[in-house]
Design an enzyme around this catalytic site. Structure first.
Site, PDB file in Angstrom:
ATOM      1  N   GLY A 134      11.851  -7.614 -10.004  1.00 33.05           N
ATOM      2  CA  GLY A 134      11.239  -7.443  -8.809  1.00 33.05           C
ATOM      3  C   GLY A 134      11.177  -8.559  -7.936  1.00 33.05           C
ATOM      4  O   GLY A 134      12.091  -8.477  -6.936  1.00 33.05           O
TER       5      GLY A 134
ATOM      6  N   GLY B  95       0.712  -1.365  -0.019  1.00 29.82           N
ATOM      7  CA  GLY B  95       0.052  -0.053  -0.079  1.00 29.82           C
ATOM      8  C   GLY B  95       0.795   1.319   0.095  1.00 29.82           C
ATOM      9  O   GLY B  95       0.345   2.160   0.702  1.00 29.82           O
TER      10      GLY B  95
ATOM     11  N   CYS C 199      -0.852   0.957  -9.126  1.00 32.16           N
ATOM     12  CA  CYS C 199      -0.774   0.399  -7.857  1.00 32.16           C
ATOM     13  C   CYS C 199      -2.242  -0.259  -7.437  1.00 32.16           C
ATOM     14  O   CYS C 199      -2.971   0.466  -7.389  1.00 32.16           O
ATOM     15  CB  CYS C 199      -0.348   1.215  -6.796  1.00 32.16           C
ATOM     16  SG  CYS C 199      -0.270   0.411  -5.228  1.00 32.16           S
TER      17      CYS C 199
ATOM     18  N   ASN D 270       3.697   6.082 -11.592  1.00 33.40           N
ATOM     19  CA  ASN D 270       3.064   4.617 -11.435  1.00 33.40           C
ATOM     20  C   ASN D 270       1.672   4.977 -11.412  1.00 33.40           C
ATOM     21  O   ASN D 270       0.986   5.550 -10.419  1.00 33.40           O
ATOM     22  CB  ASN D 270       3.197   4.313  -9.815  1.00 33.40           C
ATOM     23  CG  ASN D 270       2.948   2.934  -9.534  1.00 33.40           C
ATOM     24  OD1 ASN D 270       2.216   2.392 -10.350  1.00 33.40           O
ATOM     25  ND2 ASN D 270       2.934   2.617  -8.416  1.00 33.40           N
TER      26      ASN D 270
ATOM     27  N   GLY E 181       6.097 -12.275  -9.455  1.00 33.47           N
ATOM     28  CA  GLY E 181       6.772 -13.601  -9.595  1.00 33.47           C
ATOM     29  C   GLY E 181       6.816 -14.405 -10.768  1.00 33.47           C
ATOM     30  O   GLY E 181       5.992 -13.708 -11.642  1.00 33.47           O
TER      31      GLY E 181
END
Lengths: 243, 303
Positions: B266, B72, B131, B128, B218
């Site tokens: 990442g 967050g 999010c 960004n 991932g």
């Protein structure tokens, strides 16, 4: 922090669900009791953070409870298997704060990191009292080991099947101590917070992403600002905790 | 000797590997482990105008091929970034860094961009608009071509730095949004941010994450990222920063063949903190294997 390969020397059950794994490898990144390692497991994306029970120059002991599929995989691992560990994570307890007569309070699987701490406190001449809390007699582990270190040990079981009947806080009644250290579940912490006298340190648990401070997955608010349980903790001073 | 260099918006990169925002902090944790100047660059943890604590914990859930996070946008705010963090960052990282900026309103994006205008170690703004873990900002700007273009145009007016819009995969057609950003003045496109995901604890019968769902990242999202980069490459003429599940030199090459000029790593940083230097070391060998002399030559080669 270092990343290095450890070899399992021994992996034995202490109770129905608690296991003790002894690993051989480079422990040079460990400097304090209460630090943890983060273990890579085959087939699991995230590593598993486990607190170090005790460590020596070339070996460390982990005592862990089977709570999910990762620790279940660990429980069946055989001696000789190699594991990739991130070592020396977290701040650990501060033994310098103990005073002469510290109190160590452990609940269930929160007990192991207190063992290394107790060893260090005794080595520097303190006389610790240890309260170990379990649900029932069959879950008890490390009682003898703490006694063998020379600590005064009080066991509390919630069902009264062994030792003091009730919670660790029931065993705290009438004790005087110079400082307290504790690790265990949050409800136990809240009960201790209501009862404890003076200063102390709590070792917290949280779901982690990385374990070394990069992802902000395990943040908490403290009186001294936002902290990461993995990097700025897991040990927080009583004075800074917001309950 | 193979050539692993590339470039992004006129800034040369020694290699295409960057740490991705949200997995690399402000570089400090990784600088304790290795010389982060080895990286092409990194995109630092997303910054907002005011400090943010972020969401309640648990914020992390494991998945078979990755993880869900619901941090967050925890960050210390742009003032602390400029006054305290960037000066420290200059000591450990001597190349242009990518600044990931966020907002809950167009005005906030503008003010954050303006605050960073004079910072000479910031090479690019990564805006960004994707999010998934905040309400009323973040992804809500990135799921509409019109809103994404408005943010782009607003930041464009405040900044002379190259601006790269980081897009969400949680949309019906990412190429429409990429095109709208290009038309509004973007210098590049970053993709993909995380995909919305959820895990449920079977014992408690409740979502694992306190915020219920979060962003899935991932290896599991790698093919999704490759596909979206491939399509956006055909839709726009501005450079693409690729990301999503990258964890090997082969992944870097695959993403560049899809159309990325450089590649961010990442979630892999969180499970293997040394993954970025390992990938950089592995690149020459992987290039030999696929008969690549100059890495930049394969950008978009799959088209």
């Amino acid at each position: 922090m270092t990343e290095s390969i450890f070899t399992i020397k021994e992996n034995v059950a202490l109770t129905d669900s608690v296991y003790k794994m002894t690993l051989e490898g480079d422990t040079s990144a460990l400097s304090k009791p209460g630090q943890f390692v983060n273990i890579k497991l085959e087939g699991k994306f995230l590593r598993r953070p486990i607190s170090v029970c005790e460590y020596g120059e070339n070996s460390l002991v982990l005592i862990y409870k089977v709570v999910g599929s990762g620790t279940e995989d660990m429980s069946v691992m055989q001696a000789g298997k190699k594991l990739n560990l991130l070592v020396g994570l977290g701040n650990g307890f501060n033994p310098d704060k103990s005073g002469d007569a510290p109190l160590l309070i452990g609940g269930g699987v929160g007990i192991p990191p207190l063992y290394g701490l107790c060893k260090e406190l005794i080595a520097k001449g303190a006389k610790p009292t240890v309260i170990l809390g379990f649900n029932t007699k069959s879950e008890i582990f490390l009682e003898k080991e703490f006694e063998n270190l020379g600590a005064k040990v009080i066991v509390a079981t919630a069902d009264g099947s062994y030792g003091v009947k009730g919670f660790v806080t029931d065993a705290m009644a009438d004790l005087t101590y110079s400082f307290f250290y504790t690790c265990g579940p949050l409800p136990m912490f809240k009960a201790i917070e209501a009862k404890a006298v003076g200063s102390g340190q709590y070792s917290f648990e949280e779901r982690m992403g990385c374990g070394f401070g990069a992802c902000m997955g395990c943040s908490c608010k403290t009186k001294y600002g936002d902290k990461r349980i993995c990097k700025d903790g897991p040990v927080l001073d009583r004075e800074e905790v917001i309950w | 000797m193979v050539d692993i260099s590339t470039s992004l918006c006129g800034i040369k990169l020694d290699n295409p590997v960057m740490g991705a925002s949200g997995t690399f902090g402000y570089g400090e944790e990784f600088a304790e482990l290795y010389d982060i100047n080895k990286l092409g660059s990194f995109s630092f943890k997303g910054i907002t105008e005011e400090p943010r604590f972020g969401n309640a914990t648990p914020r992390i859930a494991e998945c078979p091929a990755g993880m869900i996070n619901s941090v967050g946008l925890q960050n210390p705010g742009v003032k602390v970034l400029v006054d305290e963090i960037l000066p420290e960052m200059k000591k450990i990282f001597h190349k242009p860094v990518m600044a990931n900026i966020n907002g809950f309103s167009i005005g906030e994006y503008e003010r954050v961009a303006a605050s960073l205008e004079g910072q000479d170690n910031i090479g690019w703004l990564e805006v960004n608009v994707s999010c998934p873990n905040v309400h009323g900002g973040g992804m809500s700007f990135g799921t509409s071509a019109k809103a994404a273009a408005e943010v782009t145009a607003a930041v464009r007016k405040q900044s002379t730095k190259p601006i790269i819009i980081k897009l969400s995969p949680n949309v019906t057609d990412i190429t429409e949004i990429a095109k709208a950003c290009e038309a509004a003045g973007a210098d590049g496109i970053s993709l993909i941010n995380t995909m919305l995901g959820m895990r449920i604890n079977l014992k408690s019968r409740r979502p694992v994450i306190a915020n219920k769902s979060g962003g899935y990242s991932g290896p599991g999202i790698f093919p999704v990222a490759v596909s979206m980069i491939y399509r956006v490459y055909e839709a726009v003429n501005i450079p693409i920063v690729g990301m999503g599940g990258v964890s090997s030199a082969d992944d870097v090459i695959e993403m560049m063949m899809a159309g990325a000029r450089c590649v961010q790593v990442g979630a892999a940083n969180l499970t293997d903190p040394f993954i970025c230097p390992k990938i950089i070391d592995d690149l020459p060998k992987a290039m030999e294997k696929y008969n690549i002399e100059k890495l930049a030559d394969i950008i978009g080669a799959a088209h």
